[in-house]
Scaffold this active site. Structure first.
Site, PDB file in Angstrom:
ATOM      1  N   ASN A  61     -79.440  90.463 -25.041  1.00  0.00           N
ATOM      2  CA  ASN A  61     -80.165  90.580 -26.311  1.00  0.00           C
ATOM      3  C   ASN A  61     -81.451  89.443 -25.983  1.00  0.00           C
ATOM      4  O   ASN A  61     -81.154  88.250 -25.957  1.00  0.00           O
ATOM      5  CB  ASN A  61     -79.357  90.142 -27.244  1.00  0.00           C
ATOM      6  N   LEU A 115     -74.659  76.556 -24.202  1.00  0.00           N
ATOM      7  CA  LEU A 115     -73.294  75.613 -23.695  1.00  0.00           C
ATOM      8  C   LEU A 115     -72.241  76.055 -24.233  1.00  0.00           C
ATOM      9  O   LEU A 115     -71.316  75.534 -23.561  1.00  0.00           O
ATOM     10  CB  LEU A 115     -73.812  74.117 -23.889  1.00  0.00           C
ATOM     11  N   ARG A 116     -72.108  76.528 -25.433  1.00  0.00           N
ATOM     12  CA  ARG A 116     -70.940  77.161 -26.011  1.00  0.00           C
ATOM     13  C   ARG A 116     -70.070  76.063 -26.455  1.00  0.00           C
ATOM     14  O   ARG A 116     -68.996  76.454 -27.014  1.00  0.00           O
ATOM     15  CB  ARG A 116     -70.224  78.178 -25.080  1.00  0.00           C
ATOM     16  N   HIS A 164     -85.991  83.962 -32.687  1.00  0.00           N
ATOM     17  CA  HIS A 164     -85.462  85.253 -31.836  1.00  0.00           C
ATOM     18  C   HIS A 164     -85.955  86.394 -32.532  1.00  0.00           C
ATOM     19  O   HIS A 164     -85.233  86.594 -33.821  1.00  0.00           O
ATOM     20  CB  HIS A 164     -83.745  85.017 -32.035  1.00  0.00           C
ATOM     21  N   HIS A 222     -87.737  84.204 -25.816  1.00  0.00           N
ATOM     22  CA  HIS A 222     -87.268  85.496 -24.686  1.00  0.00           C
ATOM     23  C   HIS A 222     -88.083  86.742 -25.251  1.00  0.00           C
ATOM     24  O   HIS A 222     -87.493  87.732 -25.597  1.00  0.00           O
ATOM     25  CB  HIS A 222     -85.820  85.685 -24.535  1.00  0.00           C
ATOM     26  N   ASP A 250     -82.195  81.513 -21.000  1.00  0.00           N
ATOM     27  CA  ASP A 250     -81.183  82.247 -21.942  1.00  0.00           C
ATOM     28  C   ASP A 250     -79.806  82.349 -21.503  1.00  0.00           C
ATOM     29  O   ASP A 250     -79.127  83.384 -21.522  1.00  0.00           O
ATOM     30  CB  ASP A 250     -81.524  83.519 -22.490  1.00  0.00           C
TER      31      ASP A 250
HETATM   32 ZN   LIG Z   1     -81.937  85.061 -28.415  1.00  0.00          ZN
END
Ligand SMILES: [Zn+2]
Lengths: 428, 318
Positions: A276, A59-60, A177, A230, A303
């Site tokens: 990524n 959401l930054r 990640h 992911h 993502d």
């Molecule tokens: Zn990631």
């Protein structure tokens, strides 16, 4: 509080029926419902799904409000059929304290078009050196259950082990990640024929797979929950299948873009495709679809990674990694999973709502469509093709890889606790 | 007709031959008292160099000037990879200046491609070396040198030796030499070969000594000692011993074979001084041939009268 009759919707693609929503819950299901004063939503031809839950949203806010805010991001979420999103911790400041996660949570309460569940950082500043105060984040009003250094890998095996052990105290999960840092130094795209041709630093599949294998073993050793963010390679799917066969508590997600796009697109050097983990090969895409279909992969997670124009309108090496995902996710899943016969709508509900809510321990979401359940619903029209116009999306950023592409279906309405956040494809 | 020269793969066999033939004609200009043609009078060529390369920049500059173009040297220093606005902003500036051609050298693979396709500028883009991707005019000058020395390229065996992984010269040469009918073998330790190299139109060998007796051309690539620290090979000494070209090894080449090097050389690392300075070495000619080839490229891209570079799409891949 006003009530709604959703008329003629097909729950999970089954027989059409009516749903009466009142007081934030589903109070009646059956044909020909009526209720005094209720708003009627004509849902003939629409599929009703439990409101979608995203495990992986950027959401930054705080820090990069030019790219996205809690308000704009949840607006995109609602338009995409989501009723709850997990806000990733790699903000500025990093969400590594109770204060920051609580701030994000409160912004969600105040401005959100969907419920916002903050994700807490595993390590202070995502630096991979010291554990963040995971317990404080769990105990604060934001009640964090998912912890992730996403964007970075918790690569230190001891730290990862401790984090997995520690969050057992409050039923947390570490969302990893998976990216071995040394094997991906200078990496720009999937390592393979295309990276060799384009002269871009290769990002080998084994850099993801080695971490997943290690983390599965660690999670099994300490008896904790691991969630793999992911996954992008065929080998990763195999490893997760193996871990599940062992009975270990390992879950995984795949993004819509890894189910449809391949590294062939990088040939254009267009940074819109820089993401990524990187886009992989056709055979990886096939394996990911199969893994999602058979349940090896538990969830589709967007993502959603908004970036300001200046971070994408540049040369490949300088561009930021990531792409938008919230508003296109369900239509992409329809295209690659439903229309291909790999998954039915009940399967979509399972992978995009029920299981993600369970993994994230999100109360009130991801329930079946049944009487007395919270009225978090998505009404979706599977025969409403649209061409993606990057400038018309709700996000503050425009980095969609689907610009100009046709997608097969569209979200008609989203209900959050019985109230529409989206109606007739527009913010209500 | 293609407007840009971004990759050696952009060139059909006819395109490449047209460039080499044009370069041969232009080379004769060097013998005239006035070494200048009016062809590109009024055109503006910008040398946009994000990476220092006096040799390549000077070669392009002189090539453009010999064709009477106006030349601007634009040294874009200090643009870090994390802040890439400058390429776009610079492109917009060049567009405003009315650049007809931009010769770009960039540390990032694909930057010239982006410059040509992002809609920032209208002029032709010539890739003068991008990251570890390509350096098409280097491949053209190498082909020119081979044709000049050996009388032809078709069927010739070319061994390219050294750091293939990081070499834009190797990539462009493999593509162009394949187009021109040569048989290319890449020779390197496995760590210095790209992962996807198996799909390239060439052979691969780890054994230099096995290749030399069959080679008409041996092209030595620069190997940076720093690669040692990243564990691409154990030591400089071991590298030289296995993949360096010294006099004894050179003696196993066929009599007519030539030794090439794109420069700058690491004397004592991939090539010894006696080999570099021998009559078989074409290293100095490569530099002068570079001028003719770059003139030919500018001429054919910008003069417009001769659509020699990049025909319509139906001739591609032929
Ligand atoms: Zn990631």
């Amino acid at each position: 509080m006003s009530s709604f009759i959703v008329r003629g919707a097909a729950p999970l693609g089954g027989e059409p029926t009516d749903l009466l929503l009142a007081d934030g819950r589903i109070v009646e299901i059956g044909p020909g419902l009526s209720a005094a004063g209720a708003h009627v939503v004509d849902a003939a031809g629409l599929i009703a799904l439990p409101g979608l839950v995203d495990l992986h949203t950027h959401l930054r806010e705080p820090g990069r409000e030019d790219a996205e805010t809690v308000e704009s991001g949840t607006r995109a979420a609602a338009l995409g059929g989501f009723t709850a999103v997990h806000a990733m911790a790699n903000t500025s400041p990093v969400a590594d304290t109770a204060g920051v996660v609580e701030q994000v949570w409160r912004m969600g309460q105040e401005y959100g078009h969907a419920d916002v569940r903050p994700v807490g950082a595993v390590t202070v500043g995502l630096a991979g050196e010291w554990l963040a105060e995971l317990g404080a984040m769990a105990d604060c009003p934001a009640a964090v259950r998912v912890f992730s250094d996403d964007g970075k890998c918790v690569s230190d095996a001891v730290l990862m082990r401790r984090a997995l052990e520690y969050v057992k105290a409050f039923d947390g999960v570490i969302a990893q990640h998976a990216q071995e840092p040394r094997l991906t130094e200078g990496a720009q795209m999937n390592e393979g024929e295309m990276s060799a041709l384009l002269g871009l630093g290769g990002w080998p599949a084994v850099a993801e797979e080695a971490i997943i294998a290690r983390d599965c073993l660690l999670a099994a050793h300490v008896g904790s929950r691991l969630h793999v963010c992911h996954v992008s390679t065929a080998g990763s799917v195999d490893l997760i299948r193996w871990a599940k066969a062992k009975g270990w508590d390992v879950t995984a997600e795949v993004t819509p873009h890894h189910l449809v796009l391949t590294d062939d697109l990088v040939r254009s050097y267009d940074p819109i495709y820089k993401v990524n983990p990187p886009l992989r090969t056709h055979s990886d895409v096939e394996a990911l679809r199969a893994g999602l279909a058979d349940g090896t992969i538990d969830a589709v997670a967007t993502d959603h990674a908004p970036h300001a124009d200046e971070d994408k309108d540049c040369e490949w090496a300088a561009a930021a990694m990531g792409m938008l995902g919230l508003q296109t996710a369900l239509a992409v899943v329809q295209q690659v999973m439903v229309d291909t016969g790999l998954l039915d709508w009940a399967g979509v509900a399972d992978r995009m709502s029920i299981r993600p809510a369970r993994i994230g321990r999100v109360d009130g979401h991801g329930r079946s469509i049944a009487v007395d359940q919270p009225a978090n619903l998505t009404l979706y029209d599977p025969s409403a093709p649209w061409v993606v116009d990057g400038d018309q999306l709700a996000s503050r950023s425009r980095n969609t890889p689907y610009r100009g592409r046709e997608l097969p279906g569209a979200v008609y309405a989203t209900f959050l606790r019985g109230r529409p956040t989206v109606l007739d494809g527009k913010i209500a | 007709m293609k407007r840009h020269l971004l990759s050696a793969a952009d060139l059909t066999r006819d395109d490449a031959v047209a460039i080499l033939d044009t370069a041969a004609e232009l080379a004769r200009l060097a013998d005239r008292p006035i070494k200048k043609l009016p062809t590109l009078r009024g055109r503006t060529v910008v040398n946009l160099f994000y990476e220092d390369s006096t040799r390549t920049r000077t070669s392009f500059e002189l090539a453009a000037k010999r064709l009477s173009a106006d030349v601007i040297n634009f040294a874009a220093k200090g643009s870090s990879v994390s802040k890439g606005e400058s390429l776009k902003d610079t492109a917009l500036t060049l567009e405003a200046m009315g650049a007809d051609a931009v010769v770009v050298r960039h540390f990032a693979s694909g930057a010239p491609h982006r410059l040509a396709t992002a809609g920032w500028i209208r002029g032709s883009v010539i890739n003068a070396g991008d990251g570890t991707h390509e350096h098409p005019t280097q491949a053209l000058l190498d082909a020119y040198t081979m044709r000049d020395r050996l009388g032809g390229i078709e069927g010739r065996r070319v061994s390219i030796v050294g750091d293939i992984l990081h070499s834009r010269v190797a990539r462009s040469n493999v593509l162009l030499l394949h187009t021109l009918g040569a048989e290319v073998t890449l020779v390197a330790p496995p760590t210095l070969l790209p992962v996807g190299v198996g799909s390239w139109p060439c052979a691969v060998s780890y054994d230099l000594d096995a290749e030399l007796p069959k080679s008409d051309v041996v092209m030595m690539l620069r190997v940076q000692r720093e690669r040692m620290n990243a564990a691409f090979f154990p030591s400089a000494r071991e590298y030289s011993r296995r993949y360096g070209l010294h006099s004894e090894r050179m003696a196993t080449l066929p009599e007519h074979a030539i030794v090439m090097h794109p420069g700058p050389m690491n004397r004592g690392m991939e090539i010894t001084a006696p080999v570099a300075d021998s009559v078989r070495s074409t290293i100095v000619e490569q530099v002068s041939n570079g001028l003719s080839v770059r003139m030919a490229v500018l001429y054919l891209l910008l003069s417009g009268s001769e659509p020699a570079i990049g025909r319509d799409d139906e001739t591609e891949g032929a």
